[in-house]
Design an enzyme around this catalytic site. Sequence first.
Site, PDB file in Angstrom:
ATOM      1  N   GLU A 166       0.828  -1.194   0.000  1.00  0.00           N
ATOM      2  CA  GLU A 166       0.000   0.000   0.000  1.00  0.00           C
ATOM      3  C   GLU A 166       0.872   1.258   0.000  1.00  0.00           C
ATOM      4  O   GLU A 166       1.679   1.451   0.911  1.00  0.00           O
ATOM      5  CB  GLU A 166      -0.893   0.005   1.240  1.00  0.00           C
ATOM      6  N   LEU A 171      -5.682  -1.025  -0.338  1.00  0.00           N
ATOM      7  CA  LEU A 171      -5.621  -1.336   1.089  1.00  0.00           C
ATOM      8  C   LEU A 171      -6.273  -2.697   1.316  1.00  0.00           C
ATOM      9  O   LEU A 171      -7.469  -2.791   1.591  1.00  0.00           O
ATOM     10  CB  LEU A 171      -6.340  -0.245   1.881  1.00  0.00           C
ATOM     11  N   GLU A 201      -4.698  -6.263   2.853  1.00  0.00           N
ATOM     12  CA  GLU A 201      -3.557  -7.062   3.300  1.00  0.00           C
ATOM     13  C   GLU A 201      -3.621  -8.499   2.803  1.00  0.00           C
ATOM     14  O   GLU A 201      -2.607  -9.082   2.388  1.00  0.00           O
ATOM     15  CB  GLU A 201      -3.464  -7.042   4.826  1.00  0.00           C
ATOM     16  N   GLN A 217       1.381  -2.037   6.174  1.00  0.00           N
ATOM     17  CA  GLN A 217       1.694  -0.753   6.807  1.00  0.00           C
ATOM     18  C   GLN A 217       1.938  -0.868   8.307  1.00  0.00           C
ATOM     19  O   GLN A 217       2.751  -0.150   8.860  1.00  0.00           O
ATOM     20  CB  GLN A 217       0.588   0.253   6.511  1.00  0.00           C
ATOM     21  N   PHE A 218       1.209  -1.744   8.993  1.00  0.00           N
ATOM     22  CA  PHE A 218       1.423  -1.967  10.420  1.00  0.00           C
ATOM     23  C   PHE A 218       1.123  -3.433  10.716  1.00  0.00           C
ATOM     24  O   PHE A 218       0.172  -3.999  10.179  1.00  0.00           O
ATOM     25  CB  PHE A 218       0.522  -1.077  11.279  1.00  0.00           C
ATOM     26  N   HIS A 242      -1.481   0.058  15.877  1.00  0.00           N
ATOM     27  CA  HIS A 242      -0.257   0.498  15.230  1.00  0.00           C
ATOM     28  C   HIS A 242       0.965   0.234  16.107  1.00  0.00           C
ATOM     29  O   HIS A 242       2.083   0.562  15.731  1.00  0.00           O
ATOM     30  CB  HIS A 242      -0.336   2.000  14.918  1.00  0.00           C
TER      31      HIS A 242
END
Length: 326
Positions: A29, A58, A60, A82-83, A129
Amino acid sequence: MAELTMVQALNLAMRQEMDRDPSVLLIGEDIGVDGGIFRVTDGLLSRFGPERVVDSPLAESGIVGFSIGMALAGLRPVAELQFSGFSYFAFHQLENHAARLRWRSQGRFQVPVVVRMPYGGGVRALEHHSESREVYYAHTPGLKMVIPSTPRNARALLASAIRDPDPVVFFEPKLNYRSFREEVPDEAETIPLGESRLVREGGDVTLITYGAMVRRTLEAAERLHQEDGIESEVIDLLTLSPLDYGRFCESARKTGHVVIVHEAPQTFGPGAEIIACLVERSFLYLEAPVRRVSGYDVPTPYFQREQAYLPDAERIVRAVRETVRY
């Protein structure tokens, strides 16, 4: 030899591996135009083009699923999530497919996929996060679980992960992304997956840790040296699966005292597995119960209480003093 942050070192690893091997490509992403959420892939789109630096939606599960398919077709994808707290959407793909295809096919198929993701607290982000759930992946047969701690070993470990024939989950401690620099050789280098490193030698107590907690453990070790004359041996695991139990069991036999430090919750965490290894292999050498300094068994709190959740030098020093004086 340049002094790089971990972000720059990871970027260098991917650039060098993509230069070396045309089958290596990136997917994730916002990794192209934006250079990734933490800018780890910054500049790679302009160098290698959109066919090798693929911006994805977006999604995963889709990112990891597509990566598995590309790996089966002969490519070496490096996927960025991203996290880590959002990787559970892709857990099905990792656990049910990436980790099993070699076994399921009796060795006919390999899945050379690396799934990179930032993890851990300390940067004042929200709960999903800042999680530290490495044990999910270390517990899954067929996956390798790698966590670097410095810019230099991050570059070397990521290169090793990309060249590995099997799926690797690569957790990046975002607390260390830009908090310090380290000299990184211009030439590419690798570190074998499954080998830990001895960071500090000592004879009184063994401190076992990894990721962002290495620096806090070293801070505690220096305090113990200055204030108590306690000499700590510090081991950075680097890889949680396979686990380099030989080094820490050998150190435990030398010191007789062990403290484990990680920011993951304590119950069923990595420390529990390490203690089991110590009991099985070095029990008669231990002079005190092994202690754990860890995160608590709660979701990672919001940033006002984040530092109270994370192990710090004070908690580590206190645990070591109690262990050595047992």
